[in-house]
Design a protein around this motif. Structure first.
Motif, PDB file in Angstrom:
ATOM      1  N   THR A   1       0.974  -1.388  -0.010  1.00 58.73           N
ATOM      2  CA  THR A   1      -0.158   0.127   0.093  1.00 58.73           C
ATOM      3  C   THR A   1       0.960   1.278   0.040  1.00 58.73           C
ATOM      4  OG1 THR A   1      -1.720   1.336   1.121  1.00 58.73           O
ATOM      5  CG2 THR A   1      -0.200   0.004   2.558  1.00 58.73           C
ATOM      6  N   HIS A   2       0.267   2.376  -0.460  1.00 57.18           N
ATOM      7  CA  HIS A   2       0.803   3.618  -0.214  1.00 57.18           C
ATOM      8  C   HIS A   2       0.436   4.525   0.658  1.00 57.18           C
ATOM      9  CE1 HIS A   2       3.424   3.351  -3.652  1.00 57.18           C
ATOM     10  NE2 HIS A   2       2.574   2.807  -4.440  1.00 57.18           N
ATOM     11  N   HIS A   3      -0.681   3.987   1.452  1.00 54.67           N
ATOM     12  CA  HIS A   3      -1.556   4.641   2.550  1.00 54.67           C
ATOM     13  C   HIS A   3      -0.872   3.787   4.073  1.00 54.67           C
ATOM     14  CE1 HIS A   3      -4.489   6.263   0.084  1.00 54.67           C
ATOM     15  NE2 HIS A   3      -4.613   5.093  -0.589  1.00 54.67           N
ATOM     16  N   MET A   4       0.077   4.583   4.457  1.00 53.60           N
ATOM     17  CA  MET A   4       0.768   4.256   5.526  1.00 53.60           C
ATOM     18  C   MET A   4      -0.103   3.891   6.666  1.00 53.60           C
ATOM     19  SD  MET A   4       3.949   3.880   4.822  1.00 53.60           S
ATOM     20  CE  MET A   4       3.547   3.670   3.100  1.00 53.60           C
ATOM     21  N   ASP A   5      -1.223   4.817   7.003  1.00 50.16           N
ATOM     22  CA  ASP A   5      -2.073   4.455   8.134  1.00 50.16           C
ATOM     23  C   ASP A   5      -2.676   3.051   8.022  1.00 50.16           C
ATOM     24  OD1 ASP A   5      -3.268   5.494   5.818  1.00 50.16           O
ATOM     25  OD2 ASP A   5      -5.250   5.718   6.796  1.00 50.16           O
ATOM     26  N   GLU A   6      -2.877   2.651   6.833  1.00 47.86           N
ATOM     27  CA  GLU A   6      -3.340   1.229   6.474  1.00 47.86           C
ATOM     28  C   GLU A   6      -2.180   0.305   7.071  1.00 47.86           C
ATOM     29  OE1 GLU A   6      -4.443   1.072   2.384  1.00 47.86           O
ATOM     30  OE2 GLU A   6      -6.351   1.872   2.657  1.00 47.86           O
ATOM     31  N   ALA A   7      -1.143   0.458   6.418  1.00 48.08           N
ATOM     32  CA  ALA A   7       0.008  -0.584   6.927  1.00 48.08           C
ATOM     33  C   ALA A   7       0.191  -0.628   8.565  1.00 48.08           C
ATOM     34  CB  ALA A   7       1.257  -0.189   6.310  1.00 48.08           C
ATOM     35  N   GLU A   8      -0.004   0.627   9.222  1.00 46.58           N
ATOM     36  CA  GLU A   8       0.191   0.822  10.572  1.00 46.58           C
ATOM     37  C   GLU A   8      -1.094   0.035  11.265  1.00 46.58           C
ATOM     38  OE1 GLU A   8       0.889   5.111  10.719  1.00 46.58           O
ATOM     39  OE2 GLU A   8       2.798   4.715  11.637  1.00 46.58           O
ATOM     40  N   ARG A   9      -2.229   0.136  10.698  1.00 46.03           N
ATOM     41  CA  ARG A   9      -3.143  -0.423  11.211  1.00 46.03           C
ATOM     42  C   ARG A   9      -3.404  -1.771  11.313  1.00 46.03           C
ATOM     43  NH1 ARG A   9      -9.432   1.281   9.764  1.00 46.03           N
ATOM     44  NH2 ARG A   9     -10.395  -0.481  11.105  1.00 46.03           N
TER      45      ARG A   9
ATOM     46  N   GLY B   1       5.643   8.987  12.118  1.00 48.30           N
ATOM     47  CA  GLY B   1       4.963   7.623  12.021  1.00 48.30           C
ATOM     48  C   GLY B   1       5.815   6.860  11.100  1.00 48.30           C
ATOM     49  N   LEU B   2       5.151   5.954  10.386  1.00 50.51           N
ATOM     50  CA  LEU B   2       5.765   5.070   9.382  1.00 50.51           C
ATOM     51  C   LEU B   2       6.289   5.873   8.191  1.00 50.51           C
ATOM     52  CD1 LEU B   2       6.402   2.149   9.155  1.00 50.51           C
ATOM     53  CD2 LEU B   2       4.255   1.645   8.173  1.00 50.51           C
ATOM     54  N   GLU B   3       5.565   6.799   7.697  1.00 58.34           N
ATOM     55  CA  GLU B   3       5.671   7.624   6.740  1.00 58.34           C
ATOM     56  C   GLU B   3       7.074   8.271   7.019  1.00 58.34           C
ATOM     57  OE1 GLU B   3       2.450   9.527   5.222  1.00 58.34           O
ATOM     58  OE2 GLU B   3       3.326  11.003   3.880  1.00 58.34           O
TER      59      GLU B   3
ATOM     60  N   THR C   1      12.890   8.888   5.813  1.00 56.97           N
ATOM     61  CA  THR C   1      14.342   8.757   6.602  1.00 56.97           C
ATOM     62  C   THR C   1      15.231   7.548   5.750  1.00 56.97           C
ATOM     63  OG1 THR C   1      13.575   9.433   8.639  1.00 56.97           O
ATOM     64  CG2 THR C   1      15.764   8.192   8.709  1.00 56.97           C
ATOM     65  N   ILE C   2      14.421   6.449   5.473  1.00 53.29           N
ATOM     66  CA  ILE C   2      15.158   5.526   4.656  1.00 53.29           C
ATOM     67  C   ILE C   2      15.436   6.203   3.267  1.00 53.29           C
ATOM     68  CG2 ILE C   2      14.828   3.134   3.823  1.00 53.29           C
ATOM     69  CD1 ILE C   2      13.052   2.479   6.014  1.00 53.29           C
ATOM     70  N   TRP C   3      14.531   6.806   2.780  1.00 54.34           N
ATOM     71  CA  TRP C   3      14.839   7.286   1.152  1.00 54.34           C
ATOM     72  C   TRP C   3      16.140   8.429   1.435  1.00 54.34           C
ATOM     73  CZ3 TRP C   3      12.338   3.517   0.102  1.00 54.34           C
ATOM     74  CH2 TRP C   3      11.323   3.138   0.207  1.00 54.34           C
ATOM     75  N   SER C   4      16.165   9.212   2.438  1.00 53.69           N
ATOM     76  CA  SER C   4      16.957  10.234   2.614  1.00 53.69           C
ATOM     77  C   SER C   4      18.358   9.407   2.597  1.00 53.69           C
ATOM     78  CB  SER C   4      16.707  10.807   3.750  1.00 53.69           C
ATOM     79  OG  SER C   4      17.524  11.638   4.307  1.00 53.69           O
ATOM     80  N   ARG C   5      18.493   8.528   3.380  1.00 49.90           N
ATOM     81  CA  ARG C   5      19.664   7.794   3.747  1.00 49.90           C
ATOM     82  C   ARG C   5      20.074   7.052   2.325  1.00 49.90           C
ATOM     83  NH1 ARG C   5      18.533   3.907   8.902  1.00 49.90           N
ATOM     84  NH2 ARG C   5      18.941   5.317  10.459  1.00 49.90           N
ATOM     85  N   GLU C   6      19.167   6.507   1.507  1.00 48.10           N
ATOM     86  CA  GLU C   6      19.412   6.219   0.449  1.00 48.10           C
ATOM     87  C   GLU C   6      20.262   7.203  -0.541  1.00 48.10           C
ATOM     88  OE1 GLU C   6      19.377   3.216  -1.421  1.00 48.10           O
ATOM     89  OE2 GLU C   6      19.375   2.628   0.625  1.00 48.10           O
ATOM     90  N   ARG C   7      19.564   8.207  -0.648  1.00 39.46           N
ATOM     91  CA  ARG C   7      20.067   9.485  -1.379  1.00 39.46           C
ATOM     92  C   ARG C   7      21.442   9.750  -1.092  1.00 39.46           C
ATOM     93  NH1 ARG C   7      14.781  11.454  -1.261  1.00 39.46           N
ATOM     94  NH2 ARG C   7      15.149  12.405   0.675  1.00 39.46           N
ATOM     95  N   LYS C   8      21.785   9.696   0.454  1.00 42.42           N
ATOM     96  CA  LYS C   8      23.291   9.897   0.856  1.00 42.42           C
ATOM     97  C   LYS C   8      23.973   8.792   0.645  1.00 42.42           C
ATOM     98  CE  LYS C   8      21.429  13.300   4.134  1.00 42.42           C
ATOM     99  NZ  LYS C   8      20.614  13.421   5.500  1.00 42.42           N
ATOM    100  N   GLY C   9      23.687   7.560   0.452  1.00 43.04           N
ATOM    101  CA  GLY C   9      24.507   6.317   0.208  1.00 43.04           C
ATOM    102  C   GLY C   9      24.626   5.684   1.567  1.00 43.04           C
ATOM    103  N   GLU C  10      23.959   5.939   2.498  1.00 40.38           N
ATOM    104  CA  GLU C  10      24.059   5.203   3.784  1.00 40.38           C
ATOM    105  C   GLU C  10      23.534   4.000   3.641  1.00 40.38           C
ATOM    106  OE1 GLU C  10      22.937   7.384   7.262  1.00 40.38           O
ATOM    107  OE2 GLU C  10      23.576   9.413   6.165  1.00 40.38           O
TER     108      GLU C  10
END
Lengths: 301, 251
Positions: free
Chosen positions: A185-193, A283-285, A290-299
């Motif tokens: 899903t792209h709806h993080m509230d659904e994943a969190e639920r 939340g999850l979003e 944060t994960i995408w941001s790390r990706e961009r920085k190569g972490e």
């Protein structure tokens, strides 16, 4: 007992494009997992392989201890695909009856109509259904065989608020009955639920895997919200907190930063008139960002 | 095996129901052949002889063949194309329904529909136009028409491998009309120029009707007639399998 899903270094290529790369994943029975990622991350390709619709280029996978192309395995799984498709010139109840006949131990027609909220529309011809109603019919069809393992690929796209609410209530009931759920899903509230576990992939590569709380903790950014007194102006606040991101809604201020504790101490030390202070970890979003941001920085995640 | 039969029966029943509810099938598979039959028999006359049989019997076979070709192409092709492109066929692959049961149920339903078309057309010929033939002529003609439908079902399946259902719908109708016109179903080949007769003889539509015309005239069916029909069926099936396997490789 074999796991519900077991992927071992699975790779899928389309020509030179690598859609999924050496993905290893094990999902135990009775758990619910959200497979998250941006568009084109490889979520649907992964589900297609798990459903036996396409084959891995390399690696091994098993579903409920067998091959997903095996009719006995398919008898125990259900799938709600991203594309909404129903066959024309059949009534809703006729379509569900037809699909019930594919399975050895189907759920009763009345239960399926009730769970999908289609009881009032049972006599309608499928080509006359709205997009949301077609989605609900897809849901009924996915549940027709009373599956042990249910795949939900962006299931609520096109559903209205009431239908979504009903859908998630049914999913929660299924979860309580011990069904294994795999959700994209792209709806993080659904994943969190619904999800006990969150797996994040990007460009076909596994980027994060953990419980909902573990993934949330990847989040570096916190949000601090407070009511600013008359002496707290945007200029004064900027001078105190430097480059932190702020948003004003009347006197209510939302401040987003990685080090909210230090900023709060600075504001109190300076005697700034602030009240109704709330700090949230996000939340999850935010965790995904944060994960995408790390990706961009190569972490590495 | 019981599960296979259960699925196959359910799928065939649903396909039959869907075809019966298809207005396009009714127009091109039933209404049009019956209407054309009455119009052309009335305009030429009941007592004219063509190919060694009465015109009204000859044209009854022509229009029955026309209806079966229309039903094969206009039901099977667009439906297969639509179910594939809109994701239904893909979703079915996640269920226990075997691919063979899916395809055979469509063919079985189509065959059942064709039995209905034959019974209706022959009933019109016997009851309305008072065509008198030995019973075994009717039976053999019906069996021939059921055998001869194979290349048209294969052609419908081939059309179903194309990705644009709207285009397939139009193409199916155009093919039905072209095959019928050039194959001598609307105008007997006796009234065609020589070069067009050669074209007709090479077409499956002509060979399809030719077998039944010969049965009605009490003549043997030339060996090349079933051979040509089976040859067309083989080519259409191979092309359909090739196209589907290419699409499967991209899935």
């Amino acid at each position: 007992m074999s796991p519900a899903i077991d992927l071992n270094k699975v790779t899928k290529r389309f020509g030179k494009k690598v859609a999924v790369q050496e993905l290893s994943l094990r999902v135990e029975r009775g758990t619910s997992m959200a497979l998250l990622g941006r568009n084109g991350a490889g979520k649907t390709t992964t589900l297609s392989m798990l459903l036996g619709v396409s084959s891995p280029t390399e690696g091994r996978l098993s579903v409920l201890g067998g091959k997903p192309t095996d009719a006995k395995v398919r008898d125990r799984l259900g799938a709600m695909m991203q594309e909404v498709s129903v066959i024309e010139r059949l009534r809703v109840e006729e379509t569900i009856e037809l699909v019930r006949k594919y399975y050895d131990k189907p759920l009763p027609l009345r239960t399926l109509l009730d769970w999908s909220g289609l009881t009032p529309h049972a006599k309608l011809m499928t080509q006359g259904l709205s997009g949301g109603q077609k989605r609900r019919l897809s849901f009924a069809l996915a549940l027709a065989g009373d599956p042990e393992l249910l795949f939900l690929d962006e299931p609520t796209v096109g559903m209205d608020i009431e239908s979504r609410q009903r859908f998630w209530e049914t999913i929660e009931q299924l979860k309580a009955r011990g069904k294994t759920l795999i959700l994209t899903t792209h709806h993080m509230d659904e994943a969190e639920r619904i999800a006990d576990r969150v797996v994040v992939i990007d460009e076909g590569i596994l980027k994060a895997d953990g419980t909902l709380d573990e993934i949330r903790r990847l989040n570096r950014v916190r949000t601090m919200t407070f009511t600013a007194g008359p002496d707290v102006t945007p200029e004064r606040l900027r001078a105190l907190i430097g480059g932190a991101e702020t948003a004003w809604d009347g006197r209510r201020v939302r401040l987003t930063a990685a080090d909210t504790d230090r900023l709060l101490r600075t504001l109190i030390r300076d005697g700034a008139d602030i009240s109704d202070i709330e700090i949230s970890a996000g939340g999850l979003e935010q965790a995904l960002q944060t994960i995408w941001s790390r990706e961009r920085k190569g972490e590495t995640a | 095996m019981n599960a296979y039969i259960r699925m196959w029966k359910a799928q065939s029943g649903a396909e039959l129901l869907r075809t019966m509810r298809n207005r396009r099938f009714f127009m091109l598979g039933i209404v049009m052949p019956v209407m054309l039959y009455f119009v052309f028999v009335a305009s030429v006359g009941d007592n004219v002889q063509i190919g060694g049989i009465d015109w009204k019997a000859y044209y009854l076979i022509s229009m029955t063949a026309f209806g079966i070709i229309g039903s094969s192409l206009n039901s099977l092709g667009p439906r297969l194309s639509q179910e594939r492109t809109q994701g239904w066929a893909k979703w079915l692959r996640t269920t226990p329904l075997p691919n063979s049961a899916y395809l055979f149920s469509k063919i079985l339903a189509q065959a059942a529909i064709h039995v209905g078309i034959i019974v209706l057309m022959f009933a019109v010929g016997i009851l309305v136009k008072h065509i008198h033939m030995p019973a075994h002529f009717w039976l053999e003609s019906a069996l021939w028409l059921l055998f001869g439908m194979i290349p048209f079902l294969a052609l419908g399946t081939l059309l179903g491998t194309f990705d644009a259902p709207e285009v397939v719908t139009v193409l199916s109708t155009v093919l039905q009309m072209m095959l019928s016109l050039l194959g001598g179903l609307w105008t007997p080949t006796e009234q065609m120029p020589a070069w067009l007769v050669n074209v007709a003889h090479a077409l499956p539509s002509y060979r399809f009707a030719e077998g039944a015309w010969n049965i009605m005239a009490g003549r043997a069916i030339p060996w090349e007639t079933p051979a040509i029909l089976l040859g067309y069926a083989a080519v259409f099936i191979l092309l359909a399998v090739w196209r589907l396997s290419r699409k499967g490789a991209r899935a």
